[in-house]
Scaffold this motif. Structure first.
Motif, PDB file in Angstrom:
ATOM      1  N   SER A  43       0.830  -1.196   0.000  1.00 39.96           N
ATOM      2  CA  SER A  43       0.000   0.000   0.000  1.00 39.96           C
ATOM      3  C   SER A  43       0.865   1.246   0.000  1.00 39.96           C
ATOM      4  CB  SER A  43      -0.908   0.024   1.226  1.00 39.96           C
ATOM      5  OG  SER A  43      -1.774  -1.077   1.203  1.00 39.96           O
ATOM      6  N   GLN A  82      -8.902  -0.204  -0.261  1.00 38.89           N
ATOM      7  CA  GLN A  82      -9.313  -1.477   0.317  1.00 38.89           C
ATOM      8  C   GLN A  82     -10.689  -1.358   0.972  1.00 38.89           C
ATOM      9  OE1 GLN A  82      -6.351  -3.116   2.864  1.00 38.89           O
ATOM     10  NE2 GLN A  82      -7.440  -5.039   3.102  1.00 38.89           N
ATOM     11  N   ASP A 158      -6.223  -1.238  -4.439  1.00 39.73           N
ATOM     12  CA  ASP A 158      -5.611  -1.716  -3.195  1.00 39.73           C
ATOM     13  C   ASP A 158      -6.470  -2.823  -2.591  1.00 39.73           C
ATOM     14  OD1 ASP A 158      -4.087  -2.093  -1.000  1.00 39.73           O
ATOM     15  OD2 ASP A 158      -4.319  -0.090  -0.166  1.00 39.73           O
ATOM     16  N   GLU A 159      -6.041  -4.041  -2.733  1.00 41.78           N
ATOM     17  CA  GLU A 159      -6.775  -5.205  -2.219  1.00 41.78           C
ATOM     18  C   GLU A 159      -8.267  -5.082  -2.501  1.00 41.78           C
ATOM     19  OE1 GLU A 159      -5.259  -7.405   0.446  1.00 41.78           O
ATOM     20  OE2 GLU A 159      -3.379  -6.358   0.741  1.00 41.78           O
TER      21      GLU A 159
HETATM   22 MG   LIG Z   1      -2.271  -2.598   2.487  1.00 40.49          MG
END
Ligand SMILES: [Mg+2]
Ligand SMILES: Nc1ncnc2c1ncn2[C@@H]1O[C@H](COP(=O)(O)OP(=O)(O)O)[C@@H](O)[C@H]1O
Lengths: 354, 355
Positions: A43, A82, A158-159
């Motif tokens: 990240s 995320q 991000d994820e």
């Molecule tokens: Mg992360």
């Protein structure tokens, strides 16, 4: 669309070098996955690209121009967080409109673009709702729409799938991949899930503790992992890693001895479960456990070199617990690593005993 | 288990029911016992304001109205506790309300009047009231009550505006940015709030005198702001801490400047916090007594609390109906404000005060 380059990029938080020295090129239009365990700096790298974090050193380039100090809002980067980070007090429409607000896009054109992108990610029925009234999968789509509406040069994810349930994850995987094929925007996917990375990305960057371990296609990483870490991180069920000592062309692991070519000293042998099979010759062992996995069956076999996992095609077990078996494999499917440096020894193989 | 088990279970269920019921009964009894002393003074204040007459220390009305209201409240609670369905509940409540209103109209109604609110239209009401009992001389020169009202609104309003603005910005900064001395500052915020105000009243009097703000509304506003800010900042920091960073970062990558992100994305998330500190600060300013009493002298600078004080001082012995009426008039704005903001104030405990 943009070509992205990291040149000796460093990121420090206080005294901690989270990213000590990162070098990487992502080509225009590529779909790249940044893969690594939690806390390895994925990240952080992403946020430097987005302009949220200022690199502590080195150079970050978009299309050959250094962008280290360019502010986030001037970078034209779309990012899906995320947590999705939707604005809870705005309707879905206003959420997607938000990036256009600052570009002074005329209202009519902005609304048309919102409509187009909402159709693209199939949220056009949700435009008047609040994010709080949406399911995880819908929020995910809205977040994608918001990232795409400004026609970014770089899309950062991000994820994006980690908060979805298993079946939704599967369909979003396909969808994100086809979105990329359709739009051709340079995309960087951050994930700790190796299946996500291998199924979606053209190229995978495998990270460990802020350092890049290996860059390559999913096949490269799977079949020719450059280090023990990559070998162990990629693949499910995980690879069998067996440490032993080699001398005079023979490896000794616990009680077992078998031939090795092209290596000596302290070694770790890597054998993928699906490359192992039951045969008339090989390592003698006893089946300790059977795990049916749908189309495959995973056997845990106790052998002279320790417990190994063997994956067999088929949906019904051809063997039973406690049965005496012999485990074999093809030499070209074996990987040999130096235990000390954790690196792959290219061209080295082991062989099952006769 | 053997056969009698079912019989035992019935007994157990009956016992559990009994325990539950008696617990509820005890709880209601407790609630009634603690709320009566809180409600009664307000109730008396209102009743006296609308019924007392000059020179008459009449308490019969009070007892009669109590005789209606206390049974009515108890009946309401009993209805709520005993009702088995929504329908029963509403019928019960309506019946109690009708009976109570009838009884109130019959027993108390004839005594009600608005004469005590004379101060609203007669600035020199003190002389009028005194003249009724033949004691005219020596009345305090009262300003128009609306003037005092406006002063109070001005003090409370200006103080609220300043506190909300400064506290939001300061709390945001404390929540989002790390700088040397940040945790020391957070700790001192709480310590500051722990000071008893009286200990500082003399130095503040002198300071206001030196900078020439003694006997000005602005001086009082500044002092109030200084006292209210630390706690407001502390509360607001809790609210800002609860806003995820992601949203803000997302706004930045969406093209907003830091200020635009703050205004369009972060502030709306802490709206309840802002409302809560606004209401509390306003009411704090509205009820302010010690500072205005010390720092304001001219009667054109009087606030409602000073007005109330002087009314009590001047006509109490003669007419406590008027005193109560002023009290009711003074009470109404904060009551309205509380009721309007109740929903948001309740969320203070949910929004979470986190260090
Ligand atoms: Mg992360
Ligand atoms: N703002 C920050 N301040 C201090 N340390 C941070 C900050 N952000 C991340 N870190 C640290 O950097 C490391 C990498 O974090 P991150 O990039 O979020 O990992 P991940 O690969 O899971 O996304 C972690 O050890 C984390 O604790």
């Amino acid at each position: 669309m943009a070509k992205i380059e990291f040149r000796h990029v460093v990121k420090r938080f206080g005294a901690v070098d989270v990213i000590p020295d990162m070098n990487l090129v992502i080509d225009d239009g590529e779909f790249v996955a940044l893969l690594g365990p939690s806390g390895c700096g994925k990240s952080t790298s992403l946020f430097m690209l987005a302009g949220i974090y200022l690199p502590s050193g080195g150079e970050l380039l978009f299309d050959g121009r250094v962008v280290n100090e360019v502010e986030a809002r001037d970078r034209n980067v779309g990012i899906v967080f995320q947590s999705y980070a939707l604005y809870p007090h705005m309707s879905v429409r206003d959420n997607i409109l938000f990036p256009l607000r600052f570009k002074k896009t005329p209202r009519d054109e902005a609304l048309a673009r919102v409509k187009a992108v909402a159709e693209l990610v199939r949220v056009e029925e949700l435009l008047d709702r609040r994010p709080g009234e949406l399911s995880g999968g819908q929020q995910q789509r809205v977040a994608l729409a918001r990232a795409l509406v400004k026609e970014p040069e770089l899309l950062l994810l991000d994820e994006p799938l980690s908060n979805l349930d298993a079946s939704l994850r599967l369909s979003m995987r396909t969808e994100i991949k086809s979105l990329h094929a359709q739009l051709g925007v340079t995309t960087l996917l951050v994930t700790h899930d190796q299946i996500e990375a291998t199924t979606m990305a053209d190229r995978i960057i495998c990270m460990r503790a802020g350092r890049i371990e290996q860059v390559g296609t999913p096949d490269d990483l799977y079949l020719r992992p450059s280090s023990l870490f990559v070998a162990g991180f990629i693949g499910s069920p995980p690879i069998n890693l067996i440490a032993g000592d080699a001398e005079g062309g023979m490896v000794a692991v616990n009680g077992a001895r078998f031939p090795v070519e092209g290596a000596s000293g302290r070694l770790t042998v890597g054998l993928r479960p699906e490359h192992l099979r039951f045969a008339d010759t090989g390592f003698p062992g006893r089946i300790a456990q059977i795990e049916p996995m749908g189309r495959e069956i995973l056997y845990v076999v106790e052998t002279g070199m320790g417990a190994v996992r063997v994956l067999e095609q088929g949906s019904s077990a051809g063997h039973s617990t406690g049965e005496e078996v012999k485990v074999s494999f093809l030499p070209e499917n074996s990987l040999v690593f130096e235990t000390e440096r954790q690196k792959l020894i290219a061209g080295a193989h082991v062989r099952a005993p006769d | 288990m053997v056969a009698p088990a079912t019989a035992d279970w019935d007994a157990l269920a009956a016992r559990a029911r009994l325990v539950r019921r008696s617990k509820a009964a005890v709880l209601y009894a407790f609630l009634i016992a603690v709320s009566l002393p809180i409600i009664l003074p307000y109730f008396w204040l209102v009743t006296i304001a609308f019924s007392a007459r000059t020179g008459v220390a009449e308490t019969a009305v009070l007892w009669r109205s109590m005789g209606v209201v206390v049974p009515a409240v108890i009946a309401f609670w009993l209805t709520a506790a005993l009702a088995q369905s929504r329908r029963q509940l509403w019928t019960g409540i309506t019946a109690v309300a009708v009976i109570a209103s009838l009884a109130f109209a019959l027993l108390v109604g004839p005594d009600l009047h608005l004469g005590n609110f004379i101060f609203l239209w007669e600035p020199d009401f003190a002389s009028v009231v005194r003249s009724r009992v033949g004691e005219v001389r020596g009345a305090v020169q009262f300003p128009n009550v609306w003037h005092a009202f406006a002063n109070s609104i001005l003090i409370a309003g200006a103080q609220t505006a300043i506190v909300v603005t400064v506290a939001s910005l300061a709390a945001y900064y404390l929540s989002r940015f790390h700088f040397p001395g940040r945790s020391a500052m957070l700790r001192s915020l709480l310590v500051l709030h722990a000071f008893p105000v009286l200990t500082l009243i003399v130095p503040m009097f002198l300071m206001l005198y030196w900078i020439g703000l003694l006997d000005t509304l602005f001086g009082v506003i500044l002092v109030l702001v200084a006292f209210e800010l630390p706690f407001a900042i502390f509360i607001m920091k809790g609210f800002f801490d609860a806003v995820p960073w992601d949203i803000e970062m997302s706004a930045l990558t969406d093209g907003a400047s830091r200020r635009q992100a703050f205004v369009s994305v972060v502030l709306p998330q802490v709206r309840n916090g802002i409302l809560a500190i606004a209401v509390f600060t306003f009411i704090r300013g509205w009820e302010e007594y010690i500072f205005v009493f010390t720092f304001l002298i001219r009667n054109s600078n009087w606030t409602m609390s000073l007005y109330m004080y002087w009314v009590r001082d001047d006509v109490m012995g003669v007419d406590y109906g008027v005193v109560s009426a002023v009290g009711v008039f003074y009470l109404v704005p904060s009551l309205i404000l509380y009721m309007a903001a109740q929903r948001y104030l309740m969320q203070m405990s949910i929004g979470g005060v986190k260090g």
